[in-house]
Design an enzyme around this catalytic site. Structure first.
Site, PDB file in Angstrom:
ATOM      1  N   ASP A  26       0.842  -1.192   0.000  1.00 42.86           N
ATOM      2  CA  ASP A  26       0.000   0.000   0.000  1.00 42.86           C
ATOM      3  C   ASP A  26       0.879   1.244   0.000  1.00 42.86           C
ATOM      4  OD1 ASP A  26      -2.989   1.077   0.931  1.00 42.86           O
ATOM      5  OD2 ASP A  26      -1.351   2.274   1.763  1.00 42.86           O
ATOM      6  N   TYR A  80       2.998   9.940  -0.290  1.00 41.90           N
ATOM      7  CA  TYR A  80       4.152   9.411   0.433  1.00 41.90           C
ATOM      8  C   TYR A  80       5.470   9.645  -0.294  1.00 41.90           C
ATOM      9  CZ  TYR A  80       0.328   6.685   2.581  1.00 41.90           C
ATOM     10  OH  TYR A  80      -0.839   6.282   3.168  1.00 41.90           O
ATOM     11  N   HIS A 138      -7.750   9.835  -1.909  1.00 44.35           N
ATOM     12  CA  HIS A 138      -7.114   9.763  -0.590  1.00 44.35           C
ATOM     13  C   HIS A 138      -7.919  10.413   0.533  1.00 44.35           C
ATOM     14  CE1 HIS A 138      -2.786   9.285   1.191  1.00 44.35           C
ATOM     15  NE2 HIS A 138      -3.709   8.924   2.067  1.00 44.35           N
ATOM     16  N   GLN A 176     -10.725   2.913   2.806  1.00 43.78           N
ATOM     17  CA  GLN A 176      -9.619   2.770   3.754  1.00 43.78           C
ATOM     18  C   GLN A 176      -9.755   3.859   4.817  1.00 43.78           C
ATOM     19  OE1 GLN A 176      -4.842   3.392   3.628  1.00 43.78           O
ATOM     20  NE2 GLN A 176      -5.604   1.878   2.161  1.00 43.78           N
ATOM     21  N   LEU A 203      -1.805   0.130  14.764  1.00 46.70           N
ATOM     22  CA  LEU A 203      -0.861  -0.050  15.861  1.00 46.70           C
ATOM     23  C   LEU A 203      -0.552   1.238  16.610  1.00 46.70           C
ATOM     24  CD1 LEU A 203       1.606  -2.525  14.109  1.00 46.70           C
ATOM     25  CD2 LEU A 203      -0.531  -3.001  15.305  1.00 46.70           C
TER      26      LEU A 203
END
Length: 278
Positions: free
Chosen positions: A39, A44, A103, A159, A190
């Site tokens: 992904d 990024y 996004h 997402q 996480l």
């Protein structure tokens, strides 16, 4: 639905090792360990690194699932979106993407008109065969329903930030997406690099099950039919994140997790408006 999308992937966002040689090395480790979904996103700035890792891995392109995300620039038109997808394909060194997402929406300052332009661009990119599946990220129910009503094309994936401490409205969004055949992928599972899956309830369950904290949090999402894309750099953590079978979370585990307070350093992204992780 996003047929064939692996439920467990490799995220490449938001850590110092998510660019350059460190990312090439860790992505190759992920692929060598049997992982098949990577992904990434235009935001990024690591498409070329991901592409290099894929080429050097020797894994056939048809065995992989590559997801990227369209950066919602205000100047974009549907035609410019297609050209932007072409640029991503060139950077990644692939003839097609398995999945491309818009996004962000209102939570990213994207108004309804621009959101629709971006979506229409991805619909066209899919028609042209540049993208096999199209979806969204950080979109709530109303935003998804508007895009679908305007184009007749429903996103196959949403997402979103998802972990045991999201608000009730986010859980409802997940249930709604799944009821419509929209797969949900979690990010932020996480808690980010400052938290690293910490938390008293998480640690207690991990100790009892003989697994890591991260494995508990990832399993929590997978058990709800939600895909996960944890990032990692070391071989130990990459392989650990891929080992999510052989243990189960009980109903009492779920109660303990979801009823505990969110760990102090757990990162919240707040990338959606109402109906998502607001």
């Amino acid at each position: 639905s996003a047929a064939g999308m692996p439920a467990l992937g490799f995220g490449t966002c938001c850590r110092k090792t998510a660019k350059g040689p460190a990312l090439v090395s860790s992505a190759k480790l992920f692929l060598a360990s049997g992982g098949r979904l990577i992904d990434t996103a235009q935001l990024y700035g690591n498409h070329r690194d991901v592409g290099l890792a894929i080429r050097e891995s020797g894994v056939p392109r048809e065995s992989l699932w590559i997801t990227s995300k369209l950066l919602p620039g205000k100047e974009l038109t549907p035609e410019k979106v297609v050209r932007s997808v072409d640029q991503s394909l060139e950077e990644l060194g692939t003839p097609y993407l398995d999945l491309m997402l818009v996004h962000g929406a209102e939570g990213w300052g994207v108004d309804r008109a621009l959101d629709l332009k971006l979506w229409k661009g991805l619909v066209e990119a899919q028609r042209l065969g540049k993208v096999r599946n199209i979806g969204v990220a950080n979109h709530n129910r109303g935003e998804i329903e508007r895009l679908t009503a305007e184009t007749g094309v429903m996103p196959v994936v949403n997402q979103i930030e998802y972990h045991p401490w999201v608000p009730a409205e986010t859980r409802e969004l997940v249930r709604w997406c799944q009821s419509k055949g929209i797969a949900v992928t979690a990010y932020g599972s996480l808690g980010g690099v400052k938290n690293k899956a910490e938390g008293d309830a998480v640690a207690a369950i991990a100790k009892e099950r003989g697994v890591s904290n991260a494995q508990v949090l990832l399993k929590w999402a997978l058990d709800q039919g939600v895909a996960v894309i944890p990032g990692a750099t070391s071989a130990e953590h990459i392989q650990e994140n891929l080992r999510l079978t052989g243990f189960d979370l009980t109903p009492s585990d779920l109660l303990a997790l979801e009823g505990s307070g969110m760990p102090k350093s757990f990162r919240r992204w707040h990338s959606c408006k109402s109906g998502c992780a607001s």
